[in-house]
Design a protein around this motif. Sequence first.
Motif, PDB file in Angstrom:
ATOM      1  N   ILE A   1      44.611  33.232 -67.274  1.00 14.23           N
ATOM      2  CA  ILE A   1      45.650  32.545 -68.050  1.00 14.23           C
ATOM      3  C   ILE A   1      45.072  31.323 -68.752  1.00 14.23           C
ATOM      4  CG2 ILE A   1      47.805  31.253 -67.863  1.00 14.23           C
ATOM      5  CD1 ILE A   1      48.623  33.131 -65.601  1.00 14.23           C
ATOM      6  N   ARG A   2      44.335  30.526 -68.009  1.00 13.31           N
ATOM      7  CA  ARG A   2      43.797  29.290 -68.611  1.00 13.31           C
ATOM      8  C   ARG A   2      42.716  29.587 -69.631  1.00 13.31           C
ATOM      9  NH1 ARG A   2      43.768  26.653 -62.611  1.00 13.31           N
ATOM     10  NH2 ARG A   2      46.038  26.299 -62.505  1.00 13.31           N
ATOM     11  N   GLY A   3      41.945  30.680 -69.409  1.00  9.36           N
ATOM     12  CA  GLY A   3      40.939  31.057 -70.401  1.00  9.36           C
ATOM     13  C   GLY A   3      41.583  31.445 -71.719  1.00  9.36           C
ATOM     14  N   GLY A   4      42.690  32.213 -71.663  1.00 11.68           N
ATOM     15  CA  GLY A   4      43.374  32.592 -72.893  1.00 11.68           C
ATOM     16  C   GLY A   4      44.006  31.393 -73.584  1.00 11.68           C
ATOM     17  N   MET A   5      44.575  30.461 -72.799  1.00 11.90           N
ATOM     18  CA  MET A   5      45.187  29.276 -73.413  1.00 11.90           C
ATOM     19  C   MET A   5      44.137  28.410 -74.101  1.00 11.90           C
ATOM     20  SD  MET A   5      48.255  28.045 -70.834  1.00 11.90           S
ATOM     21  CE  MET A   5      47.138  27.641 -69.494  1.00 11.90           C
TER      22      MET A   5
ATOM     23  N   THR B   1      41.030  38.080 -70.350  1.00 11.64           N
ATOM     24  CA  THR B   1      41.221  36.863 -71.146  1.00 11.64           C
ATOM     25  C   THR B   1      41.504  37.215 -72.605  1.00 11.64           C
ATOM     26  OG1 THR B   1      39.755  35.634 -69.659  1.00 11.64           O
ATOM     27  CG2 THR B   1      40.154  34.698 -71.841  1.00 11.64           C
ATOM     28  N   ARG B   2      40.843  38.313 -73.081  1.00 11.93           N
ATOM     29  CA  ARG B   2      41.067  38.737 -74.468  1.00 11.93           C
ATOM     30  C   ARG B   2      42.502  39.242 -74.650  1.00 11.93           C
ATOM     31  NH1 ARG B   2      36.558  42.611 -76.752  1.00 11.93           N
ATOM     32  NH2 ARG B   2      35.378  40.796 -76.053  1.00 11.93           N
ATOM     33  N   VAL B   3      43.048  39.939 -73.629  1.00  6.75           N
ATOM     34  CA  VAL B   3      44.443  40.401 -73.710  1.00  6.75           C
ATOM     35  C   VAL B   3      45.378  39.205 -73.836  1.00  6.75           C
ATOM     36  CG1 VAL B   3      46.302  41.522 -72.414  1.00  6.75           C
ATOM     37  CG2 VAL B   3      44.044  42.559 -72.468  1.00  6.75           C
ATOM     38  N   ILE B   4      45.196  38.217 -72.956  1.00  6.56           N
ATOM     39  CA  ILE B   4      46.073  37.047 -72.993  1.00  6.56           C
ATOM     40  C   ILE B   4      45.901  36.279 -74.290  1.00  6.56           C
ATOM     41  CG2 ILE B   4      46.576  34.856 -71.846  1.00  6.56           C
ATOM     42  CD1 ILE B   4      45.868  36.182 -69.209  1.00  6.56           C
TER      43      ILE B   4
END
Length: 591
Positions: free
Chosen positions: A450-454, A487-490
């Motif tokens: 979650i934090r990687g995507g944000m 992370t790419r999906v998020i």
Amino acid sequence: MKNTTFSIKIFFCFCVVILFSVLVPCGYFLHSIKQESIDLTCEEAFREVSFVRTYIMEEVKKGKFDERETLPETLKNFYSGEEHRVTLIDAEGTVLYDSFAKDISELENHRYHEEVAMAFADGEGSSVRYSSSLGTSFVYAARRVSIPGTSISIIRVAAPLSLVEDHASNRSRALLAGAVAALVFAIAFAAFMSMRFRRSLQLMISSVENLATPGSRSGRISLRTLPGDEFAPLASAVNSMAQRMEVQVNHILAQKAQLDAVLNSIAEGVLVVDHDGCIRSVNATLVRLFPRAAHAEGLQPVEVIPSPDLQKGIESLKHDVPEKPVQFEMDNMSGRKLQVLICPIVGESKLLMAVAVFHDITEMSVLMEMRRDFVANVSHELRTPLTAIMGYAESLKRYVSEPRALHFLEVIDRNSQYMATMVQDLLQLSSIENGAIPMDIKPMPASMAIRGGMDLCRTSAEAKKLEFCEKLDLGDFSIKADAEYLTRVIRNLLENACRYAPEGSQIVISAEPDRESGMAVFRVADSGPGIPPELRVRVFERFYRVEKHRGGQVSTGLGLAICKHIVERHGGCISIEDGPGCIVRFTVPLA
């Protein structure tokens, strides 16, 4: 008696009833006869007591009586038989005389013998007991008397029990002879009636068995052949049933012929199994795909089609009927690629049968492979000219100052950037579809993805003054995923949310474990215009865009398709949920 005929069962039932009806009264009467014989013997013994008393009193009146010298001789003259035993007893219980005893001094005191005690107490008494002095059983009758001039207080007469038994046995033999005669007659009559019933029943059975021959009147029962009028209603019912069965059988045969014609005309193979997993029927297409299925009725599917997935899918339906058909792909012996759908047929909450449909997708698979290769090759070939166009457009901006020319260069640069992004997405999607890039799936914290995507979408969010809100209501937990791809999906979902969310609004990213299903549930929610329900399935198709419905910026239409393939590679699923704005839900396995 599990396989015994019905007539024999009826005969045995009659016999049991007859035996019970005869033996119980016989037992009662035999007991009554013996008791009656004892009562008669007691009455006879009391009469003997009266005779003895009368005789002794007469002898006393004549003055010839002396109880010590003449008493034995007197009684001997009066009673010389050997059947009855006469005993005289004084008030102390001492035996004065006993017709069976040679020496009365050896006899014990009789005061407390049952019949003597009753005579002292009530005037007379009787009993049936064993005599230890004589070694046999007697029927005793004693009476209290008063004879002036003598010390006699009790006169007792006893008859051997053997006399009673002889009398009872004579009457019992006569009773048993009559009972045996009645029993033999009753059993013979029961056998006669059972055989007659059996012949009548056999006639009905033969007629009903003939119902198995459709199209003939062999199953009809002629009323003239019935043994009695009581069978007429049953015969009429059987004839009516035979007529209805003939109509139903002809109708079923016609339907079966139509169904066979339809099944054999379709291009897909069809396999029907019953609730036990045994093959019921197959069509001609399935026989062409699997020749061993020509004679497969009654066999297990794995005996005909060597596919563990097929057998496993059918076996799973016995324990849990799924909401959707079981689907998988397999190859047959000739190398054809087949897609199999197993559909359960349920009745009253239990599996009745299942139908497996085999689609030949060989040509489609080849075309899909060609399409993926074509898209990958074209996308790869487009990267070089697009890079050159973007490079030259960027260089020309340095040498051109005329506004109109700068506008044209901006258009060229913007569209080339869009095409480059599309080419990059196409290459990425092709790599995921082909499995060319392996995924390193291992345990990781849900918060990490979650934090990687944000972090990757922070710039886009700040441009529209959007706020990311992370929600882990049950705390952080572990999942099994590839960190880079998840992370790419998020990131893709957050980019979509940033594109359509109102300026200054909030985007919520939540995750929670579902222990029952063993999956982690992620949600990305924005307060934008949302996606119409009728379009929620199509948004995951490549190049499909809903900007005309949402009024947002233009995109390549590949972001959600990439998300879908990545999530499915993890063993999860992705969908659009109902709610305010747009809520995208996807799942990955728990660690």
